[in-house]
Scaffold this motif. Structure first.
Motif, PDB file in Angstrom:
ATOM      1  N   CYS A   1      25.968  34.316  46.213  1.00  9.09           N
ATOM      2  CA  CYS A   1      26.714  34.339  44.230  1.00  9.09           C
ATOM      3  C   CYS A   1      28.198  33.830  44.548  1.00  9.09           C
ATOM      4  CB  CYS A   1      26.052  35.561  44.454  1.00  9.09           C
ATOM      5  SG  CYS A   1      26.860  35.540  42.229  1.00  9.09           S
TER       6      CYS A   1
ATOM      7  N   CYS B   1      30.750  38.907  44.945  1.00  6.43           N
ATOM      8  CA  CYS B   1      29.468  39.705  45.162  1.00  6.43           C
ATOM      9  C   CYS B   1      29.357  38.591  46.312  1.00  6.43           C
ATOM     10  CB  CYS B   1      28.508  38.912  43.500  1.00  6.43           C
ATOM     11  SG  CYS B   1      26.812  39.219  44.310  1.00  6.43           S
TER      12      CYS B   1
ATOM     13  N   CYS C   1      23.242  34.959  41.929  1.00  8.54           N
ATOM     14  CA  CYS C   1      21.965  35.894  42.290  1.00  8.54           C
ATOM     15  C   CYS C   1      21.452  36.208  40.933  1.00  8.54           C
ATOM     16  CB  CYS C   1      22.612  36.784  43.294  1.00  8.54           C
ATOM     17  SG  CYS C   1      24.206  38.133  42.079  1.00  8.54           S
ATOM     18  N   PRO C   2      20.298  36.657  41.371  1.00 11.75           N
ATOM     19  CA  PRO C   2      19.743  37.100  39.739  1.00 11.75           C
ATOM     20  C   PRO C   2      20.459  37.715  38.684  1.00 11.75           C
ATOM     21  CG  PRO C   2      17.735  37.686  41.596  1.00 11.75           C
ATOM     22  CD  PRO C   2      18.825  37.083  41.996  1.00 11.75           C
ATOM     23  N   GLU C   3      21.029  38.546  39.207  1.00 16.41           N
ATOM     24  CA  GLU C   3      22.375  40.052  38.930  1.00 16.41           C
ATOM     25  C   GLU C   3      23.000  39.409  37.708  1.00 16.41           C
ATOM     26  OE1 GLU C   3      25.238  43.810  39.227  1.00 16.41           O
ATOM     27  OE2 GLU C   3      24.228  42.586  41.191  1.00 16.41           O
ATOM     28  N   HIS C   4      24.129  38.201  38.578  1.00 19.33           N
ATOM     29  CA  HIS C   4      25.174  37.258  38.279  1.00 19.33           C
ATOM     30  C   HIS C   4      24.969  35.952  37.464  1.00 19.33           C
ATOM     31  CE1 HIS C   4      27.458  39.739  40.540  1.00 19.33           C
ATOM     32  NE2 HIS C   4      27.600  40.548  39.270  1.00 19.33           N
ATOM     33  N   ARG C   5      23.491  35.276  37.166  1.00 16.51           N
ATOM     34  CA  ARG C   5      23.135  34.060  36.881  1.00 16.51           C
ATOM     35  C   ARG C   5      23.523  33.704  35.790  1.00 16.51           C
ATOM     36  NH1 ARG C   5      17.092  31.631  35.553  1.00 16.51           N
ATOM     37  NH2 ARG C   5      17.968  30.271  34.491  1.00 16.51           N
ATOM     38  N   GLN C   6      23.464  34.877  34.873  1.00 14.69           N
ATOM     39  CA  GLN C   6      23.811  35.001  32.884  1.00 14.69           C
ATOM     40  C   GLN C   6      25.030  35.046  32.690  1.00 14.69           C
ATOM     41  OE1 GLN C   6      21.148  34.670  30.599  1.00 14.69           O
ATOM     42  NE2 GLN C   6      22.825  34.220  29.881  1.00 14.69           N
ATOM     43  N   TRP C   7      25.683  35.823  33.449  1.00 15.83           N
ATOM     44  CA  TRP C   7      27.110  35.945  33.588  1.00 15.83           C
ATOM     45  C   TRP C   7      27.897  34.642  33.274  1.00 15.83           C
ATOM     46  CZ3 TRP C   7      31.838  35.270  35.967  1.00 15.83           C
ATOM     47  CH2 TRP C   7      32.681  35.874  35.174  1.00 15.83           C
TER      48      TRP C   7
ATOM     49  N   ARG D   1      29.500  34.992  42.007  1.00 16.86           N
ATOM     50  CA  ARG D   1      30.410  35.657  41.171  1.00 16.86           C
ATOM     51  C   ARG D   1      32.119  36.710  41.946  1.00 16.86           C
ATOM     52  NH1 ARG D   1      33.703  38.327  37.570  1.00 16.86           N
ATOM     53  NH2 ARG D   1      33.027  40.159  36.473  1.00 16.86           N
TER      54      ARG D   1
END
Length: 87
Positions: free
Chosen positions: A19, A24, A51-57, A21
């Motif tokens: 990722c 990360c 990554c799935p957790e930071h895609r939107q960010w 981010r």
């Protein structure tokens, strides 16, 4: 800097794409394609990995600056990023 190199290129980066981010190190599953229209030609695409957790960010960060172009799944056959550049 683009985070995906050409296939077959040797890289000093991680074997598994990570990722983009900051801080990360989770495996990336998404490519977030973007460009800065003030400095890039319209067809140029730079790539961040998410990554799935930071895609939107990552998408929101780019959308706020009008840089976001698209988000696509990261294919397993694509090469690993050469470094964790964030812009």
């Amino acid at each position: 800097m683009d985070l995906l190199g050409s296939l077959g290129a040797q890289s000093s980066g991680p074997e598994v794409p990570e990722c983009s981010r900051k801080g990360c190190r989770a495996p990336a599953q998404w490519q977030i394609l973007w460009n800065n229209p003030k400095i890039h030609t319209p067809e140029r695409r730079k790539i961040w990995l998410g990554c799935p957790e930071h895609r939107q960010w990552l998408e929101n960060f780019l959308r706020q600056r009008l840089f976001w172009r698209s988000t696509e799944p990261l294919e397993p056959a694509q090469s690993a990023p050469s470094e964790g550049d964030h812009g």
